[in-house]
Design an enzyme around this catalytic site. Structure first.
Site, short mmCIF file in Angstrom:
data_model
loop_
_atom_site.label_atom_id
_atom_site.label_comp_id
_atom_site.label_asym_id
_atom_site.label_seq_id
_atom_site.Cartn_x
_atom_site.Cartn_y
_atom_site.Cartn_z
N GLU A 54 -6.33 4.31 7.85
CA GLU A 54 -6.25 5.42 7.37
C GLU A 54 -7.33 6.86 7.44
O GLU A 54 -7.69 7.69 7.22
CB GLU A 54 -5.10 6.16 6.49
CG GLU A 54 -4.00 6.47 7.41
CD GLU A 54 -2.69 5.60 6.27
OE1 GLU A 54 -2.61 5.85 5.56
OE2 GLU A 54 -1.67 4.91 7.62
N SER A 78 3.54 -2.15 10.20
CA SER A 78 5.02 -2.49 10.17
C SER A 78 5.95 -3.91 9.80
O SER A 78 6.65 -4.22 10.47
CB SER A 78 5.66 -2.44 11.94
OG SER A 78 5.37 -0.89 11.80
N GLU A 113 -5.01 -4.76 10.49
CA GLU A 113 -3.90 -3.72 10.62
C GLU A 113 -4.40 -3.80 11.65
O GLU A 113 -5.06 -2.77 12.26
CB GLU A 113 -3.98 -3.27 9.17
CG GLU A 113 -4.52 -4.23 8.33
CD GLU A 113 -3.36 -2.51 7.30
OE1 GLU A 113 -1.95 -2.66 6.25
OE2 GLU A 113 -4.03 -1.53 6.73
N HIS A 154 -9.62 1.61 4.90
CA HIS A 154 -7.88 1.29 5.67
C HIS A 154 -8.51 2.76 6.92
O HIS A 154 -9.09 3.04 6.93
CB HIS A 154 -6.97 1.91 4.84
CG HIS A 154 -6.10 1.47 5.48
ND1 HIS A 154 -5.24 2.63 6.04
CD2 HIS A 154 -4.63 0.94 4.87
CE1 HIS A 154 -3.82 2.41 6.44
NE2 HIS A 154 -3.77 1.02 5.00
N GLY A 166 2.76 2.07 10.57
CA GLY A 166 3.69 3.43 10.88
C GLY A 166 4.29 3.74 11.75
O GLY A 166 5.28 4.47 11.60
N LYS A 175 -0.06 4.16 -0.48
CA LYS A 175 -0.73 5.75 -0.20
C LYS A 175 0.13 6.37 -0.91
O LYS A 175 -0.41 6.55 -1.93
CB LYS A 175 0.12 5.89 1.92
CG LYS A 175 0.00 4.82 2.61
CD LYS A 175 -0.11 4.87 4.30
CE LYS A 175 -0.28 3.48 4.54
NZ LYS A 175 0.27 3.42 6.09
N GLY A 221 4.78 1.20 4.60
CA GLY A 221 6.01 1.64 4.72
C GLY A 221 7.67 0.53 3.43
O GLY A 221 8.25 1.77 2.60
N ASN A 232 0.71 -1.12 0.37
CA ASN A 232 0.31 0.41 0.34
C ASN A 232 0.87 1.14 -0.38
O ASN A 232 2.07 1.27 0.81
CB ASN A 232 -1.11 0.12 1.09
CG ASN A 232 -1.89 1.33 1.67
OD1 ASN A 232 -1.74 1.45 0.99
ND2 ASN A 232 -2.23 1.33 2.40
P1 PGA Z 1 3.53 0.50 7.71
O1 PGA Z 1 1.48 -0.07 6.34
O2 PGA Z 1 3.51 -1.35 7.05
O3 PGA Z 1 4.05 1.81 6.96
O4 PGA Z 1 3.02 0.11 9.20
C1 PGA Z 1 1.03 -0.41 6.61
C2 PGA Z 1 -0.60 -0.26 6.38
O5 PGA Z 1 -1.47 1.04 6.35
O6 PGA Z 1 -1.79 -0.81 4.70
#
Ligand code: PGA
Length: 251
Positions: free
Chosen positions: A95, A208, A165, A93, A171, A12, A230, A10
């Site tokens: 976010e 993460s 998640e 998601h 993140g 973002k 990330g 992803n």
């Molecule tokens: P992250 O994000 O691997 O940076 O923690 C995962 C996601 O939001 O899908």
């Protein structure tokens, strides 16, 4: 049944069109197609057309979508607009839920709209840190699954993917331990078996994920893939995670 792994990235709000194309071109040289391996990237909307059909090994998904087919919804993208460009779409998601205040009802409408237009929705669920500390993780996730998956036509279960998640792990560099993740995945898998007996629904872990923890996370019995934020932005780390999946598939 033979194992399958979905390794999804992803992106973002990162990468221009040029950067997206360059990424996929470089990633292509880093792995070979294998039985049971599904690699998907979720770039920003602006890069979808440029990545469409670039490499059949790298499937494409959208990060979001509106549920209406068309209309006066400035700034939104509809399922028919995505239909010819992507195979997958993320819905709910954290976010989107936290920053843009998407409710379970809207998430459900998006999921059903994705199915109606032949897309494969990836329903994202997960708890906050206070919810985890209060022992409400399983309840929160089951509730999100219940509301998010309401009204799914029987024939469409096979197109659904779920991503667990934990919000506190996104993140932050602080991933759920493989044991913590497996524990929640076991509950999710159980709930999905009740809802859709006979359609094994992949459940991805996200939060993460990096090359250092991907092998152990993917080794858990009920984890069928990873949704990587990330670490999916660099070819080197994303391909290392793909290779964790390949290693387990060939073991
Ligand atoms: P992250 O994000 O691997 O940076 O923690 C995962 C996601 O939001 O899908």
């Amino acid at each position: 049944m033979a194992r399958k792994f979905v390794i999804a990235g992803n992106w973002k709000m990162y990468k221009t069109v040029g950067e997206s194309r360059e990424f996929v071109e470089q990633l292509s040289g880093q792995f070979s197609a294998a039985e049971g391996l599904i690699v998907v990237v979720f770039p920003p909307f602006t890069s979808l057309a440029a990545l469409h059909g670039l490499d059949p090994k790298v499937r494409i998904g959208a990060q979001n979508m509106y549920y209406e087919e068309k209309g006066a919804f400035t700034g939104e993208i509809s399922p028919p607009m995505l239909q010819s460009l992507v195979e997958y779409v993320l819905v709910g998601h954290s976010e989107r839920r936290e920053i843009f205040h998407e409710s379970d009802v809207e998430v459900n409408k998006k999921l059903l709209a994705a199915l109606k237009f032949g897309l494969k929705p990836v329903l994202c669920v997960g708890e906050t840190l206070p919810e985890r500390e209060a022992g409400q993780t399983v309840e929160k996730v089951k509730n999100q699954l219940h509301k998010g998956l309401e009204g799914v036509p029987a024939a469409d279960w096979e197109r659904i993917t779920v991503a667990y998640e934990p919000i506190w792990a996104i993140g932050t560099g602080r991933n759920a331990t493989p044991g913590q993740a497996q524990e929640v995945h076991r509950h999710i898998a159980g709930r999905l078996r009740e809802k859709a007996p006979g359609s094994p629904i992949p459940v991805l872990y996200g939060g993460s994920v990096k090359p250092e923890n991907s092998l152990e996370l993917l080794s858990q019995a009920d984890i069928s893939g990873v949704l990587v934020g990330g670490a999916s932005l660099k070819v080197e780390s994303f391909s290392a995670i793909i290779h964790s999946g390949l290693k387990l598939l060939s073991a």
